[in-house]
Enzyme design. Structure first.
Site, short mmCIF file in Angstrom:
data_model
loop_
_atom_site.label_atom_id
_atom_site.label_comp_id
_atom_site.label_asym_id
_atom_site.label_seq_id
_atom_site.Cartn_x
_atom_site.Cartn_y
_atom_site.Cartn_z
N PHE A 23 0.86 -1.19 0.00
CA PHE A 23 0.00 0.00 0.00
C PHE A 23 0.90 1.24 0.00
O PHE A 23 1.85 1.33 0.78
CB PHE A 23 -0.88 -0.01 1.26
CG PHE A 23 -2.17 0.75 1.12
CD1 PHE A 23 -3.37 0.08 0.96
CD2 PHE A 23 -2.18 2.14 1.17
CE1 PHE A 23 -4.57 0.78 0.85
CE2 PHE A 23 -3.37 2.83 1.06
CZ PHE A 23 -4.57 2.16 0.90
N SER A 61 -0.12 -2.05 5.78
CA SER A 61 0.58 -2.00 7.08
C SER A 61 -0.13 -2.82 8.15
O SER A 61 0.51 -3.30 9.09
CB SER A 61 0.70 -0.55 7.54
OG SER A 61 1.50 0.16 6.63
N ALA A 85 3.67 2.85 4.87
CA ALA A 85 3.36 4.28 4.78
C ALA A 85 1.87 4.43 4.96
O ALA A 85 1.08 3.93 4.14
CB ALA A 85 3.78 4.83 3.42
N THR A 91 -9.72 9.51 5.51
CA THR A 91 -10.31 8.31 6.11
C THR A 91 -9.92 8.09 7.56
O THR A 91 -8.76 8.28 7.94
CB THR A 91 -9.93 7.06 5.28
OG1 THR A 91 -10.22 5.91 6.05
CG2 THR A 91 -8.48 7.02 4.90
N HIS A 93 -9.87 5.26 8.77
CA HIS A 93 -9.17 3.98 8.71
C HIS A 93 -7.71 4.18 9.14
O HIS A 93 -7.10 3.30 9.71
CB HIS A 93 -9.23 3.49 7.26
CG HIS A 93 -8.98 2.02 7.10
ND1 HIS A 93 -9.59 1.07 7.85
CD2 HIS A 93 -8.17 1.34 6.24
CE1 HIS A 93 -9.18 -0.13 7.48
NE2 HIS A 93 -8.32 0.01 6.51
N PHE A 118 10.15 -0.23 13.79
CA PHE A 118 8.86 0.25 13.28
C PHE A 118 9.12 1.33 12.23
O PHE A 118 9.21 2.52 12.52
CB PHE A 118 8.02 0.80 14.45
CG PHE A 118 6.63 1.19 14.05
CD1 PHE A 118 5.71 0.22 13.67
CD2 PHE A 118 6.22 2.51 14.07
CE1 PHE A 118 4.41 0.57 13.31
CE2 PHE A 118 4.92 2.87 13.71
CZ PHE A 118 4.02 1.89 13.32
N1 INI Z 1 -2.49 0.50 4.51
C1 INI Z 1 -1.33 1.20 4.50
O1 INI Z 1 -0.26 0.61 4.58
N2 INI Z 1 -1.36 2.56 4.41
C2 INI Z 1 -2.53 3.26 4.34
O2 INI Z 1 -2.48 4.52 4.25
C3 INI Z 1 -3.75 2.55 4.35
N3 INI Z 1 -5.02 3.27 4.29
O3 INI Z 1 -5.02 4.50 4.24
O4 INI Z 1 -6.08 2.67 4.27
C4 INI Z 1 -3.70 1.13 4.42
N4 INI Z 1 -4.83 0.40 4.42
C5 INI Z 1 -4.86 -1.01 4.12
C6 INI Z 1 -4.65 -1.87 5.36
O5 INI Z 1 -3.31 -1.80 5.81
C7 INI Z 1 -4.96 -3.33 5.05
O6 INI Z 1 -4.12 -3.82 4.05
C8 INI Z 1 -6.42 -3.56 4.63
O7 INI Z 1 -7.32 -2.98 5.54
C9 INI Z 1 -6.73 -5.09 4.54
O8 INI Z 1 -6.59 -5.71 5.81
#
Ligand code: INI
Length: 158
Positions: A23, A61, A85, A91, A93, A118
């Site tokens: 991601f 992440s 990152a 969001t 999230h 980390f």
């Molecule tokens: N994962 C990241 O590494 N960075 C992000 O900014 C991010 N955002 O913004 O949503 C992100 N989301 C995905 C998450 O890590 C999982 O892979 C996903 O939810 C599936 O479990």
């Protein structure tokens, strides 16, 4: 009296695992380049045939802790580096991802007695993330240095 500290030169046998999120891979792949450059310049074998370096890619992440746990169970590492990152955007999230990734990694490090760096950038914007991944400074380099220091320290203390 004994004073213990990590070494930056005793790296020939240091076994390093890197777990990296796809991601925002525009950012994370730059962190990885900085990280590998630093490890190589400090004597870690980063060649494709290396027995002392493994790289594991995960979707995001949030998946860093479980993949880190799996490779710890599979093989003996002196240190792990997690790279990700998380960019705030609009969001909520963001908070879940940052909180769960950091908690999972700290808990795993503490319970496994293996240092886990980390290396997850947490920023408000993509611009800030890119600045920290090479446009201004590449924090991947710093994460690798911290890994060498902690890996050698804990190896000597055990
Ligand atoms: N994962 C990241 O590494 N960075 C992000 O900014 C991010 N955002 O913004 O949503 C992100 N989301 C995905 C998450 O890590 C999982 O892979 C996903 O939810 C599936 O479990």
């Amino acid at each position: 009296m004994a004073i213990y500290e990590g070494s930056f030169t005793d790296t020939a046998s240091l076994k390093v695992g890197i777990v990296i999120a796809r991601f925002n891979d525009l950012v994370t792949s730059k962190l990885l380049s900085g990280c590998l450059d630093c490890l190589k310049r400090h004597g870690v074998d980063t060649s494709e045939s290396s027995n002392n370096l493994d790289i594991v890619w995960v979707p995001g992440s949030l998946e860093l802790p479980i993949a880190a746990k799996s490779i710890i169970n599979k093989s003996k590492y002196d240190v792990l580096i997690t790279l990700g990152a998380v960019i705030k955007g609009d969001t909520s999230h963001y908070d879940v991802v940052v909180s769960e990734a950091s908690k999972g990694i700290s808990k795993l490090s503490y319970e496994s007695n293996i240092p886990i760096i980390f290396g997850v950038l947490t920023t408000d914007t993509m611009q800030q993330a890119l600045e920290r991944a090479g446009i201004k400074n590449n924090l991947g380099w710093n994460y690798a240095l911290q890994a060498i220091e902690m890996g050698s320290l804990i190896k000597n203390l055990n």
